[in-house]
Design a protein around this motif. Sequence first.
Motif, mmCIF file in Angstrom:
data_model
loop_
_atom_site.group_PDB
_atom_site.id
_atom_site.type_symbol
_atom_site.label_atom_id
_atom_site.label_comp_id
_atom_site.label_asym_id
_atom_site.label_seq_id
_atom_site.Cartn_x
_atom_site.Cartn_y
_atom_site.Cartn_z
ATOM 1 N N LEU A 6 0.831 -1.212 0.000
ATOM 2 C CA LEU A 6 0.000 0.000 0.000
ATOM 3 C C LEU A 6 0.862 1.259 0.000
ATOM 4 O O LEU A 6 0.559 2.230 -0.690
ATOM 5 C CB LEU A 6 -0.945 0.006 1.204
ATOM 6 C CG LEU A 6 -2.196 -0.848 1.082
ATOM 7 C CD1 LEU A 6 -2.971 -0.848 2.390
ATOM 8 C CD2 LEU A 6 -3.066 -0.360 -0.049
ATOM 9 N N ALA A 7 1.935 1.227 0.774
ATOM 10 C CA ALA A 7 2.834 2.378 0.820
ATOM 11 C C ALA A 7 3.486 2.602 -0.540
ATOM 12 O O ALA A 7 3.602 3.747 -1.003
ATOM 13 C CB ALA A 7 3.897 2.177 1.893
ATOM 14 N N LEU A 8 3.914 1.523 -1.192
ATOM 15 C CA LEU A 8 4.533 1.644 -2.516
ATOM 16 C C LEU A 8 3.523 2.144 -3.545
ATOM 17 O O LEU A 8 3.855 2.966 -4.403
ATOM 18 C CB LEU A 8 5.131 0.309 -2.937
ATOM 19 C CG LEU A 8 6.322 -0.163 -2.102
ATOM 20 C CD1 LEU A 8 6.735 -1.579 -2.497
ATOM 21 C CD2 LEU A 8 7.493 0.789 -2.207
ATOM 22 N N LEU A 9 2.296 1.665 -3.455
ATOM 23 C CA LEU A 9 1.233 2.161 -4.330
ATOM 24 C C LEU A 9 1.028 3.655 -4.093
ATOM 25 O O LEU A 9 0.956 4.440 -5.038
ATOM 26 C CB LEU A 9 -0.065 1.397 -4.066
ATOM 27 C CG LEU A 9 -1.327 1.933 -4.736
ATOM 28 C CD1 LEU A 9 -1.257 1.753 -6.237
ATOM 29 C CD2 LEU A 9 -2.557 1.243 -4.180
ATOM 30 N N GLY A 10 0.959 4.044 -2.833
ATOM 31 C CA GLY A 10 0.742 5.449 -2.491
ATOM 32 C C GLY A 10 1.844 6.356 -2.992
ATOM 33 O O GLY A 10 1.575 7.428 -3.537
ATOM 34 N N LEU A 13 1.536 6.753 -6.770
ATOM 35 C CA LEU A 13 0.435 7.660 -7.102
ATOM 36 C C LEU A 13 0.810 9.114 -6.783
ATOM 37 O O LEU A 13 0.491 10.027 -7.548
ATOM 38 C CB LEU A 13 -0.838 7.247 -6.368
ATOM 39 C CG LEU A 13 -1.452 5.914 -6.807
ATOM 40 C CD1 LEU A 13 -2.617 5.537 -5.892
ATOM 41 C CD2 LEU A 13 -1.887 5.971 -8.259
ATOM 42 N N LEU A 14 1.487 9.327 -5.657
ATOM 43 C CA LEU A 14 1.965 10.667 -5.296
ATOM 44 C C LEU A 14 2.941 11.202 -6.332
ATOM 45 O O LEU A 14 2.858 12.363 -6.747
ATOM 46 C CB LEU A 14 2.628 10.636 -3.915
ATOM 47 C CG LEU A 14 3.336 11.924 -3.483
ATOM 48 C CD1 LEU A 14 2.326 13.011 -3.194
ATOM 49 C CD2 LEU A 14 4.214 11.666 -2.267
ATOM 50 N N THR A 15 3.859 10.365 -6.768
ATOM 51 C CA THR A 15 4.836 10.773 -7.779
ATOM 52 C C THR A 15 4.140 11.162 -9.075
ATOM 53 O O THR A 15 4.447 12.201 -9.670
ATOM 54 C CB THR A 15 5.845 9.643 -8.044
ATOM 55 O OG1 THR A 15 6.466 9.277 -6.811
ATOM 56 C CG2 THR A 15 6.909 10.070 -9.039
ATOM 57 N N ALA A 17 0.957 12.063 -9.539
ATOM 58 C CA ALA A 17 0.144 13.273 -9.350
ATOM 59 C C ALA A 17 1.013 14.519 -9.248
ATOM 60 O O ALA A 17 0.700 15.565 -9.838
ATOM 61 C CB ALA A 17 -0.723 13.130 -8.102
ATOM 62 N N GLY A 18 2.104 14.424 -8.530
ATOM 63 C CA GLY A 18 3.001 15.572 -8.395
ATOM 64 C C GLY A 18 3.586 15.996 -9.723
ATOM 65 O O GLY A 18 3.704 17.189 -10.016
ATOM 66 N N ASN A 19 3.938 15.029 -10.554
ATOM 67 C CA ASN A 19 4.509 15.357 -11.859
ATOM 68 C C ASN A 19 3.475 15.932 -12.808
ATOM 69 O O ASN A 19 3.789 16.827 -13.592
ATOM 70 C CB ASN A 19 5.216 14.135 -12.454
ATOM 71 C CG ASN A 19 6.607 14.000 -11.909
ATOM 72 O OD1 ASN A 19 7.524 14.675 -12.349
ATOM 73 N ND2 ASN A 19 6.760 13.162 -10.906
ATOM 74 N N VAL A 20 2.247 15.455 -12.725
ATOM 75 C CA VAL A 20 1.172 16.056 -13.533
ATOM 76 C C VAL A 20 0.961 17.506 -13.106
ATOM 77 O O VAL A 20 0.841 18.408 -13.947
ATOM 78 C CB VAL A 20 -0.133 15.240 -13.424
ATOM 79 C CG1 VAL A 20 -1.308 16.000 -14.023
ATOM 80 C CG2 VAL A 20 0.032 13.889 -14.116
ATOM 81 N N ALA A 21 0.964 17.748 -11.808
ATOM 82 C CA ALA A 21 0.741 19.109 -11.308
ATOM 83 C C ALA A 21 1.864 20.057 -11.723
ATOM 84 O O ALA A 21 1.604 21.173 -12.177
ATOM 85 C CB ALA A 21 0.603 19.087 -9.786
ATOM 86 N N VAL A 22 3.099 19.611 -11.587
ATOM 87 C CA VAL A 22 4.208 20.508 -11.935
ATOM 88 C C VAL A 22 4.316 20.666 -13.462
ATOM 89 O O VAL A 22 4.718 21.725 -13.947
ATOM 90 C CB VAL A 22 5.527 20.067 -11.267
ATOM 91 C CG1 VAL A 22 6.183 18.900 -11.953
ATOM 92 C CG2 VAL A 22 6.478 21.240 -11.132
ATOM 93 N N ALA A 23 3.912 19.655 -14.213
ATOM 94 C CA ALA A 23 3.878 19.793 -15.673
ATOM 95 C C ALA A 23 2.830 20.823 -16.081
ATOM 96 O O ALA A 23 3.063 21.630 -16.995
ATOM 97 C CB ALA A 23 3.590 18.443 -16.330
ATOM 98 N N THR A 110 10.671 11.149 -4.508
ATOM 99 C CA THR A 110 9.477 10.385 -4.890
ATOM 100 C C THR A 110 9.749 9.511 -6.110
ATOM 101 O O THR A 110 9.245 8.390 -6.197
ATOM 102 C CB THR A 110 8.248 11.294 -5.140
ATOM 103 O OG1 THR A 110 8.488 12.140 -6.255
ATOM 104 C CG2 THR A 110 7.895 12.100 -3.900
ATOM 105 N N ALA A 111 10.551 10.031 -7.049
ATOM 106 C CA ALA A 111 10.901 9.224 -8.228
ATOM 107 C C ALA A 111 11.731 8.005 -7.815
ATOM 108 O O ALA A 111 11.520 6.900 -8.337
ATOM 109 C CB ALA A 111 11.651 10.078 -9.250
#
Length: 121
Positions: A6-10, A13-15, A17-23, A110-111
């Motif tokens: 679950l932590a690896l999935l999270g 997903l965070l990585t 989402a963060g990259n979509v936001a900064v893009a 995160t990457a």
Amino acid sequence: MTGTQLALLGVTLLTAAGNVAVAAADLTEARFVLANSAEVGVPRSWLPWLAALKLAGAAGLLLGLFVAALRPLGVAAACGLVLLYLGALTFHLRARVFHNLAFPGFYLATALASLASALSS
């Protein structure tokens, strides 16, 4: 699913989402993006290309996460994001811009976590 899974999935997903936001910030030429890129010496003309790399990385992470046959794509995407953010850190260090080093450092972390996740699955 275990707690570790679950932590690896999270983190993946965070990585993504963060990259979509900064893009999105790159593509809309947000004020903070323009100021930061000018300060570290990244030409404005690079922003769409950097955004495309971030979006491709996010898409690859998600495809590798949710489509079993595309797991190697997830690994490749995570590797690409690691390289991208190592480059960002290099630009900051070369320009001696240390006050906001935490931002590319966070994205690099995160990457790397997503790469570990992709390799362990």
